[in-house]
Scaffold this active site. Sequence first.
Site, PDB file in Angstrom:
ATOM      1  N   ASN A   1      46.875  40.467 -37.983  1.00  0.00           N
ATOM      2  CA  ASN A   1      46.904  39.007 -37.987  1.00  0.00           C
ATOM      3  C   ASN A   1      47.836  38.468 -39.056  1.00  0.00           C
ATOM      4  O   ASN A   1      47.957  39.037 -40.141  1.00  0.00           O
ATOM      5  CB  ASN A   1      45.498  38.445 -38.207  1.00  0.00           C
TER       6      ASN A   1
ATOM      7  N   HIS B   1      51.853  42.981 -39.429  1.00  0.00           N
ATOM      8  CA  HIS B   1      52.719  42.131 -38.602  1.00  0.00           C
ATOM      9  C   HIS B   1      53.191  40.882 -39.353  1.00  0.00           C
ATOM     10  O   HIS B   1      53.628  39.919 -38.734  1.00  0.00           O
ATOM     11  CB  HIS B   1      52.006  41.728 -37.300  1.00  0.00           C
TER      12      HIS B   1
ATOM     13  N   THR C   1      40.694  43.691 -31.374  1.00  0.00           N
ATOM     14  CA  THR C   1      42.074  43.912 -30.924  1.00  0.00           C
ATOM     15  C   THR C   1      42.066  44.511 -29.521  1.00  0.00           C
ATOM     16  O   THR C   1      41.218  45.353 -29.214  1.00  0.00           O
ATOM     17  CB  THR C   1      42.870  44.789 -31.925  1.00  0.00           C
ATOM     18  N   SER C   2      43.028  44.077 -28.699  1.00  0.00           N
ATOM     19  CA  SER C   2      43.047  44.515 -27.300  1.00  0.00           C
ATOM     20  C   SER C   2      43.665  45.900 -27.139  1.00  0.00           C
ATOM     21  O   SER C   2      43.581  46.502 -26.077  1.00  0.00           O
ATOM     22  CB  SER C   2      43.825  43.509 -26.449  1.00  0.00           C
TER      23      SER C   2
HETATM   24  C1  BJW Z   1      36.927  39.416 -29.781  1.00  0.00           C
HETATM   25  C2  BJW Z   1      36.400  38.143 -30.059  1.00  0.00           C
HETATM   26  C3  BJW Z   1      35.273  38.096 -30.904  1.00  0.00           C
HETATM   27  C4  BJW Z   1      38.092  37.883 -28.763  1.00  0.00           C
HETATM   28  N1  BJW Z   1      34.750  39.253 -31.380  1.00  0.00           N
HETATM   29  N2  BJW Z   1      36.383  40.529 -30.277  1.00  0.00           N
HETATM   30  C5  BJW Z   1      56.358  50.674 -24.307  1.00  0.00           C
HETATM   31  C6  BJW Z   1      55.389  51.592 -24.704  1.00  0.00           C
HETATM   32  C7  BJW Z   1      54.930  51.637 -26.025  1.00  0.00           C
HETATM   33  C8  BJW Z   1      55.428  50.771 -26.973  1.00  0.00           C
HETATM   34  C9  BJW Z   1      56.388  49.884 -26.576  1.00  0.00           C
HETATM   35  C10 BJW Z   1      56.846  49.829 -25.280  1.00  0.00           C
HETATM   36  N3  BJW Z   1      57.770  48.837 -25.197  1.00  0.00           N
HETATM   37  C11 BJW Z   1      57.908  48.280 -26.408  1.00  0.00           C
HETATM   38  C12 BJW Z   1      57.065  48.900 -27.268  1.00  0.00           C
HETATM   39  C13 BJW Z   1      56.866  48.591 -28.695  1.00  0.00           C
HETATM   40  C14 BJW Z   1      56.176  47.260 -28.894  1.00  0.00           C
HETATM   41  C15 BJW Z   1      54.904  47.212 -28.038  1.00  0.00           C
HETATM   42  O1  BJW Z   1      53.861  47.711 -28.404  1.00  0.00           O
HETATM   43  N4  BJW Z   1      54.957  46.544 -26.899  1.00  0.00           N
HETATM   44  C16 BJW Z   1      53.793  46.500 -26.009  1.00  0.00           C
HETATM   45  C17 BJW Z   1      53.608  45.080 -25.526  1.00  0.00           C
HETATM   46  C18 BJW Z   1      53.956  47.523 -24.931  1.00  0.00           C
HETATM   47  N5  BJW Z   1      55.843  47.182 -30.304  1.00  0.00           N
HETATM   48  C19 BJW Z   1      56.702  46.736 -31.193  1.00  0.00           C
HETATM   49  O2  BJW Z   1      57.812  46.292 -30.870  1.00  0.00           O
HETATM   50  C20 BJW Z   1      56.313  46.843 -32.650  1.00  0.00           C
HETATM   51  N6  BJW Z   1      57.312  47.533 -33.355  1.00  0.00           N
HETATM   52  C21 BJW Z   1      57.591  48.809 -33.104  1.00  0.00           C
HETATM   53  O3  BJW Z   1      57.000  49.463 -32.266  1.00  0.00           O
HETATM   54  O4  BJW Z   1      58.590  49.294 -33.907  1.00  0.00           O
HETATM   55  C22 BJW Z   1      59.016  50.639 -33.665  1.00  0.00           C
HETATM   56  C23 BJW Z   1      58.481  51.537 -34.722  1.00  0.00           C
HETATM   57  C24 BJW Z   1      57.140  51.772 -34.819  1.00  0.00           C
HETATM   58  C25 BJW Z   1      56.658  52.647 -35.785  1.00  0.00           C
HETATM   59  C26 BJW Z   1      57.536  53.265 -36.623  1.00  0.00           C
HETATM   60  C27 BJW Z   1      58.895  53.021 -36.540  1.00  0.00           C
HETATM   61  C28 BJW Z   1      59.362  52.151 -35.565  1.00  0.00           C
HETATM   62  C29 BJW Z   1      56.190  45.469 -33.277  1.00  0.00           C
HETATM   63  C30 BJW Z   1      55.030  44.718 -32.732  1.00  0.00           C
HETATM   64  C31 BJW Z   1      54.994  43.304 -33.315  1.00  0.00           C
HETATM   65  C32 BJW Z   1      53.865  42.532 -32.693  1.00  0.00           C
HETATM   66  N7  BJW Z   1      53.912  41.211 -33.107  1.00  0.00           N
HETATM   67  C33 BJW Z   1      52.917  40.267 -32.579  1.00  0.00           C
HETATM   68  C34 BJW Z   1      53.491  38.856 -32.669  1.00  0.00           C
HETATM   69  C35 BJW Z   1      53.459  38.323 -34.043  1.00  0.00           C
HETATM   70  C36 BJW Z   1      53.998  36.956 -34.011  1.00  0.00           C
HETATM   71  C37 BJW Z   1      52.996  35.923 -33.650  1.00  0.00           C
HETATM   72  O5  BJW Z   1      51.897  35.920 -34.197  1.00  0.00           O
HETATM   73  O6  BJW Z   1      53.353  35.106 -32.834  1.00  0.00           O
HETATM   74  O7  BJW Z   1      51.679  40.418 -33.249  1.00  0.00           O
HETATM   75  S1  BJW Z   1      52.500  40.557 -30.899  1.00  0.00           S
HETATM   76  C38 BJW Z   1      50.843  40.022 -31.018  1.00  0.00           C
HETATM   77  O8  BJW Z   1      50.030  41.097 -30.552  1.00  0.00           O
HETATM   78  C39 BJW Z   1      50.581  39.832 -32.518  1.00  0.00           C
HETATM   79  C40 BJW Z   1      49.316  40.621 -32.666  1.00  0.00           C
HETATM   80  O9  BJW Z   1      49.190  41.037 -34.000  1.00  0.00           O
HETATM   81  C41 BJW Z   1      49.442  41.732 -31.683  1.00  0.00           C
HETATM   82  C42 BJW Z   1      48.155  42.399 -31.292  1.00  0.00           C
HETATM   83  O10 BJW Z   1      47.321  41.523 -30.585  1.00  0.00           O
HETATM   84  P1  BJW Z   1      45.760  41.585 -30.818  1.00  0.00           P
HETATM   85  O11 BJW Z   1      45.433  41.279 -32.220  1.00  0.00           O
HETATM   86  O12 BJW Z   1      45.207  42.835 -30.255  1.00  0.00           O
HETATM   87  O13 BJW Z   1      45.283  40.289 -29.972  1.00  0.00           O
HETATM   88  P2  BJW Z   1      44.878  40.164 -28.421  1.00  0.00           P
HETATM   89  O14 BJW Z   1      44.856  38.706 -28.108  1.00  0.00           O
HETATM   90  O15 BJW Z   1      45.699  41.020 -27.560  1.00  0.00           O
HETATM   91  O16 BJW Z   1      43.405  40.735 -28.358  1.00  0.00           O
HETATM   92  C43 BJW Z   1      42.298  40.084 -28.946  1.00  0.00           C
HETATM   93  C44 BJW Z   1      41.047  40.895 -28.665  1.00  0.00           C
HETATM   94  O17 BJW Z   1      39.967  40.306 -29.356  1.00  0.00           O
HETATM   95  C45 BJW Z   1      40.664  40.938 -27.185  1.00  0.00           C
HETATM   96  O18 BJW Z   1      40.428  42.291 -26.816  1.00  0.00           O
HETATM   97  C46 BJW Z   1      39.367  40.121 -27.114  1.00  0.00           C
HETATM   98  O19 BJW Z   1      38.439  40.604 -26.158  1.00  0.00           O
HETATM   99  C47 BJW Z   1      38.830  40.299 -28.508  1.00  0.00           C
HETATM  100  N8  BJW Z   1      37.969  39.204 -28.983  1.00  0.00           N
HETATM  101  N9  BJW Z   1      37.111  37.205 -29.428  1.00  0.00           N
HETATM  102  C48 BJW Z   1      35.284  40.410 -31.069  1.00  0.00           C
HETATM  103  N10 BJW Z   1      34.649  36.894 -31.231  1.00  0.00           N
END
Ligand code: BJW
Length: 236
Positions: free
Chosen positions: A92, A109, A175-176
Amino acid sequence: MKEFPSIFILTGAGVSAESGIATFRGAGGLWEGHRVEDVASPEGFRRNPSLVYRFYNERRCGIRDKLPNDAHRGIARLQREYPGKVTLVTQNIDDLHERGGSPEVLHMHGEIFKARCGECGGVSPWMEDLDGSSQCGDCGGPLRPHIVWFGEVPLELDTIFEALDSADIFAAIGTSGNVYPAAGFVDHARRRRARCHEFNLEETASSALFHEVHAGPAGRTVTDWVDKLLQEAGSR
Ligand code: BJW
Ligand code: ZN
């Protein structure tokens, strides 16, 4: 042999949902009305910086008046009172863990209340709106939100993997499991024999990888889990 198991906690948007901050995916998600690649990628920023500045200015405003909830406070209590090691990593960009009392938070992030210089890479606290005229105090370079966009390398990875390697208990909260590398942490922890706990309102794509799934709102499930851990540690 450690006296107390080391704990690694990963949080996502769901931990702040009960504070009124929208999660990313699903109905009414944060990106509704925007294409992800327009607002959360370096290419989108280059194409239309004003849109991206505006998007994060609105997010910064929306987060400022939100308050930490029981899940933030429970995690903070664990960090302060548990006698073993507790590492907190959040995806977050809000500051609710800090405001909930967490002494140490690794923001993989980035952080909405910081800005980064496009020239020297310096990071500084930033509470106000950002725009194309915002300048770095050190070198005068252009500032951007201190956010890790898709395609960029997340922050603190060395520290994170070091802690993950030595974790005996891994917890993914709200996290999803859709975004890498964080989505791969559970697999990494399992291979090193950590006991893995998931806290979520619903089943996720990776639920099957966890040893224990705590279904329900994090404010309740995390509080119960923290109470149990502290009780067990106290009775040793
Ligand atoms: C509750 C609840 C309650 C609700 N109680 N639960 C193909 C395959 C694999 C990887 C890749 C691919 N193509 C591209 C990639 C890489 C890419 C990636 O993963 N893409 C996927 C979409 C496939 N990743 C990247 O590009 C990352 N960098 C990278 O990989 O660099 C290469 C590298 C890695 C390691 C070493 C060296 C090099 C960077 C990722 C950056 C993500 N940024 C974001 C945006 C930030 C900006 C913004 O805020 O606007 O970050 S994306 C967005 O998603 C944000 C979040 O942090 C992130 C995760 O989301 P999160 O937190 O899981 O939220 P939700 O909404 O998805 O889920 C919420 C959950 O809560 C749900 O499950 C609900 O049920 C639950 N919930 N209420 C308990 N009360
Ligand atoms: Zn600079």
